[in-house]
Design an enzyme around this catalytic site. Structure first.
Site, PDB file in Angstrom:
ATOM      1  N   ASP A  74      -9.888 -27.374  67.769  1.00 27.19           N
ATOM      2  CA  ASP A  74     -10.582 -27.025  66.532  1.00 27.19           C
ATOM      3  C   ASP A  74      -9.511 -26.765  65.461  1.00 27.19           C
ATOM      4  OD1 ASP A  74     -11.784 -25.580  64.464  1.00 27.19           O
ATOM      5  OD2 ASP A  74     -13.230 -24.630  65.796  1.00 27.19           O
ATOM      6  N   VAL A  75      -9.549 -27.521  64.358  1.00 24.89           N
ATOM      7  CA  VAL A  75      -8.474 -27.419  63.353  1.00 24.89           C
ATOM      8  C   VAL A  75      -8.463 -26.092  62.611  1.00 24.89           C
ATOM      9  CG1 VAL A  75      -8.226 -29.918  62.986  1.00 24.89           C
ATOM     10  CG2 VAL A  75      -9.825 -28.601  61.544  1.00 24.89           C
ATOM     11  N   LYS A 121       4.213 -29.285  56.541  1.00 21.35           N
ATOM     12  CA  LYS A 121       5.365 -28.615  55.928  1.00 21.35           C
ATOM     13  C   LYS A 121       6.476 -28.439  56.971  1.00 21.35           C
ATOM     14  CE  LYS A 121       6.467 -24.177  53.881  1.00 21.35           C
ATOM     15  NZ  LYS A 121       6.012 -22.810  54.039  1.00 21.35           N
ATOM     16  N   TYR A 161     -19.977 -27.372  52.008  1.00 17.35           N
ATOM     17  CA  TYR A 161     -19.246 -28.644  52.081  1.00 17.35           C
ATOM     18  C   TYR A 161     -18.512 -28.910  50.771  1.00 17.35           C
ATOM     19  CZ  TYR A 161     -18.560 -33.680  52.989  1.00 17.35           C
ATOM     20  OH  TYR A 161     -18.031 -34.944  53.185  1.00 17.35           O
TER      21      TYR A 161
END
Ligand code: NAD
Ligand code: UDP
Length: 336
Positions: A74-75, A121, A161
């Protein structure tokens, strides 16, 4: 030079140009097509997905490919990998899916963007964000140009959203300005094609499935609202081109097909192509449903040398064939 040494040089050149690419949401409708295309170009692909709005079905043909790796993740939680490029596609896209758990939808866009930008990064990877035409909300500028700031309700059912994606764009631009991360933002307009989920409520899949099953075709509102539909292969081509443009080009860039249709026109076209006897029925318009949407793609034409190759007629034929086969197989499986 012998054929063997030419082949060895070709293989070496391929290895050198081959990148390790992370596709978040890689098991979804767009993500799975993107994985296919990147693998075909000779890259290594790591697909990260938590299967919130997809299953392994879309990528099962890739599971035995040694250049493909699948990670269930899950990001919204940090991720530590070594990659050269990141396509951040993870986020449910259909209103039915993203409104099912709106808090998770915002977290996916915002925490997901922070985590993937942090990864970019640390590794020096280039990162592309799958943003959306929804950042324009219910637009008063038509067609939509990238310089338009939009007309978005911050507290409605679509806001999780729309605002999540707007905040993700902000993060992409701030990581670029503040930390020098190589970012790209594409604003995707309604895209359709094989591997859309048959029950995700999006208009193209709904109408095709309804027509094929002989069920009533459900028009929301009076059906005069417009959308512009892009075939998935054209979209994938455009986002890969965006990733590969020079580092100065960060977007945002509209990606879509500028041909605009009302939902009644779409329904009639599908009815006729499927040769369906389905009737058209009218249902209430969802809250904050945008009345019109059409991309101005001048920037994509100029910066990416891209425009869609498939018109709606050609794209619908391929999509109808996909759903026809899928429905037939499911009916056959249910019958046995
Ligand atoms: P999709 O729902 O088929 O795919 C999204 C994928 O992301 C799914 O596999 C889902 O399981 C995964 N996902 C969701 N939350 C996640 C999380 N927290 N962690 C890891 N994975 C997660 O939708 P799609 O149409 O393929 O859309 C892909 C991207 O493109 C989305 O970001 C969407 O907002 C954007 N987009 C799509 C369209 C379109 O018309 N298809 C239009 C505009 C923008
Ligand atoms: N729509 C419709 N019938 C359906 C599903 C959707 O008329 O069965 C309409 C919906 O109200 C919207 C348009 O089709 O105006 C596109 O809807 P979709 O959910 O595909 O995408 P979005 O609203 O996010 O563009």
């Amino acid at each position: 030079m012998s054929i063997n040494s030419v082949q060895a040089i070709d293989a070496k050149a391929l290895r050198q140009s081959s990148k390790r690419i992370l596709v978040t949401g890689g098991a979804g409708f767009l993500g799975s097509h993107l994985c296919d295309r990147l693998l075909a170009q000779g890259h290594e692909v790591i697909c990260v997905d938590n299967f919130y709005s997809s299953t392994k079905e879309n990528i099962k043909h890739l599971l035995d490919n040694p250049s493909f790796e699948l990670i269930r993740h899950d990001v919204t939680f940090p991720l530590y990998l070594e990659v050269n490029e990141i396509y951040n596609m993870a986020c449910p896209a259909s209103p039915v899916h993203y409104q099912h758990d709106p808090v998770q939808t915002t977290k996916t866009s915002v925490h997901g963007a922070i985590n993937m930008l942090g990864l970019a990064k640390r590794t020096g990877a280039k990162i592309l964000q799958a943003s959306t035409s929804e950042v324009y909300g219910d637009p008063v500028v038509h067609p939509q140009v990238e310089s338009y700031w939009g007309n978005v309700n911050p507290i409605g059912p679509r806001s999780c959203y729309d605002e999540g994606k707007r905040c993700a764009e902000t993060l992409f631009f701030d990581y670029h300005r503040q930390h020098g991360v190589q970012t790209k933002v594409v604003r995707i307009f309604n895209t359709y094609g094989p591997r859309m989920h048959p029950n995700d409520g999006r208009v193209v899949s709904n109408f095709i499935v309804q027509a094929l099953l002989g069920e009533a075709i459900t028009l929301y509102g009076d059906g005069t609202q417009t959308r512009s539909f892009c075939y998935v292969d054209d979209l994938v081509e455009a986002i890969i081109r965006t990733m590969n443009t020079n580092d100065d080009f960060i977007g945002p860039v509209n990606i879509g097909n500028p041909s605009e249709f009302t939902m009644v026109e779409l329904a009639q076209m599908i009815q006729q192509k499927v040769d369906s006897s389905s009737e058209l029925v009218y249902r209430p318009l969802p809250v904050n449903d945008p009345t019109q949407r059409k991309p101005d793609i001048s920037l994509a034409k100029e910066a990416l040398d891209w425009e869609p190759a498939n018109d709606l007629n050609a794209g619908l034929t391929k999509t109808i064939n996909y759903f026809r086969e899928r429905i037939t197989n499911e009916q056959l499986n249910n019958a046995t």
